[in-house]
Design a protein around this motif. Structure first.
Motif, PDB file in Angstrom:
ATOM      1  N   CYS A   1       0.808  -1.236  -0.071  1.00 14.43           N
ATOM      2  CA  CYS A   1      -0.124   0.079   0.066  1.00 14.43           C
ATOM      3  C   CYS A   1       0.999   1.109  -0.057  1.00 14.43           C
ATOM      4  O   CYS A   1       0.567   2.144  -0.755  1.00 14.43           O
ATOM      5  CB  CYS A   1      -0.803   0.017   1.137  1.00 14.43           C
TER       6      CYS A   1
ATOM      7  N   VAL B   1       2.960 -12.328  -1.630  1.00 18.08           N
ATOM      8  CA  VAL B   1       3.216 -10.990  -0.866  1.00 18.08           C
ATOM      9  C   VAL B   1       4.442 -11.370  -0.121  1.00 18.08           C
ATOM     10  O   VAL B   1       5.056 -10.530   0.491  1.00 18.08           O
ATOM     11  CB  VAL B   1       2.085 -10.708  -0.100  1.00 18.08           C
TER      12      VAL B   1
ATOM     13  N   HIS C   1       6.732  -6.278   2.995  1.00 17.94           N
ATOM     14  CA  HIS C   1       5.345  -6.717   2.856  1.00 17.94           C
ATOM     15  C   HIS C   1       4.912  -6.517   4.518  1.00 17.94           C
ATOM     16  O   HIS C   1       5.324  -6.896   5.433  1.00 17.94           O
ATOM     17  CB  HIS C   1       5.102  -7.947   2.444  1.00 17.94           C
TER      18      HIS C   1
ATOM     19  N   SER D   1      -3.230 -13.926   3.772  1.00 17.38           N
ATOM     20  CA  SER D   1      -2.981 -13.175   2.466  1.00 17.38           C
ATOM     21  C   SER D   1      -1.777 -13.692   1.680  1.00 17.38           C
ATOM     22  O   SER D   1      -0.614 -13.778   2.557  1.00 17.38           O
ATOM     23  CB  SER D   1      -2.837 -11.712   2.786  1.00 17.38           C
TER      24      SER D   1
ATOM     25  N   GLU E   1      -1.778  -9.694  -3.373  1.00 21.21           N
ATOM     26  CA  GLU E   1      -2.354  -8.330  -3.394  1.00 21.21           C
ATOM     27  C   GLU E   1      -2.331  -7.607  -4.653  1.00 21.21           C
ATOM     28  O   GLU E   1      -1.647  -7.727  -5.548  1.00 21.21           O
ATOM     29  CB  GLU E   1      -1.713  -7.684  -2.422  1.00 21.21           C
TER      30      GLU E   1
ATOM     31  N   ASP F   1      -7.005  -1.300  -1.509  1.00 18.95           N
ATOM     32  CA  ASP F   1      -6.181  -2.621  -1.127  1.00 18.95           C
ATOM     33  C   ASP F   1      -7.213  -3.722  -1.587  1.00 18.95           C
ATOM     34  O   ASP F   1      -8.206  -3.856  -0.993  1.00 18.95           O
ATOM     35  CB  ASP F   1      -5.594  -2.447  -0.115  1.00 18.95           C
TER      36      ASP F   1
ATOM     37  N   ASP G   1      -6.837  -8.156  -1.207  1.00 19.75           N
ATOM     38  CA  ASP G   1      -5.950  -9.307  -0.748  1.00 19.75           C
ATOM     39  C   ASP G   1      -6.778 -10.487  -1.062  1.00 19.75           C
ATOM     40  O   ASP G   1      -7.949 -10.670  -1.035  1.00 19.75           O
ATOM     41  CB  ASP G   1      -5.811  -9.342   0.717  1.00 19.75           C
TER      42      ASP G   1
END
Length: 162
Positions: free
Chosen positions: A82, A97, A103, A110, A113, A129, A131
């Protein structure tokens, strides 16, 4: 657990765009539309465990409307997927991720992403966002389709002043 929709892996994004426009009809409030957009994405895409907004506040992102488990509240620009998206101001797709440097694991479930920047009049409003518990969940078609849906959200919404 995570959400799974009954549909093909790549949804009909033009049809979703029409549904979204109908959903936003007559409503321009940012919080209402952000909440509806989060729920819409969470309910219509397969194999998701989180979908929502992080809003730009100074040099960090602050949790906004979302669907899924509780999440990290503040993310500095440049940190995690993000924060990287906020700095780059372009969509970032991460197939795994766990291989992404820095991360931030808000939910251990998750595995992939996609994060899209929300930019209005050249101002970063925040990021959206999404996931998934599956690796390699998001394709180029998903990126393009989600960017179109986000454009629909932006066009239908009045954003707070800076």
């Amino acid at each position: 657990m995570f959400h799974t929709a009954d549909q093909s892996r790549t949804p009909d994004y033009p049809a979703l765009s029409r549904q979204l426009q109908s959903l936003f009809e007559g409503e321009r409030d940012f919080i209402a539309n952000a909440a509806q957009f989060s729920a819409f994405i969470y309910q219509t895409l397969a194999a998701l465990n989180w979908a929502g907004f992080y809003l730009a506040r100074g040099e960090e992102l602050v949790l906004g409307p979302f669907q899924g488990k509780v999440a990290c509240v503040r993310i500095p620009f440049g940190r995690g997927v993000c924060g990287t998206t906020a700095v780059k101001r372009e969509t970032v797709v991460v197939d795994d991720v766990h291989a992404f440097p820095g991360h931030i694991a808000c939910d251990a479930a998750s595995n992939s992403e996609i994060v899209l920047p929300v930019i209005v009049n050249d101002r970063l409003i925040g990021v959206f966002d999404i996931d998934s518990p599956e690796t390699h969940r998001f394709s180029a078609a998903d990126r393009d389709g989600l960017e179109q849906l986000l454009t629909c959200f932006i066009a239908a919404t009045d954003f707070p002043a800076a």
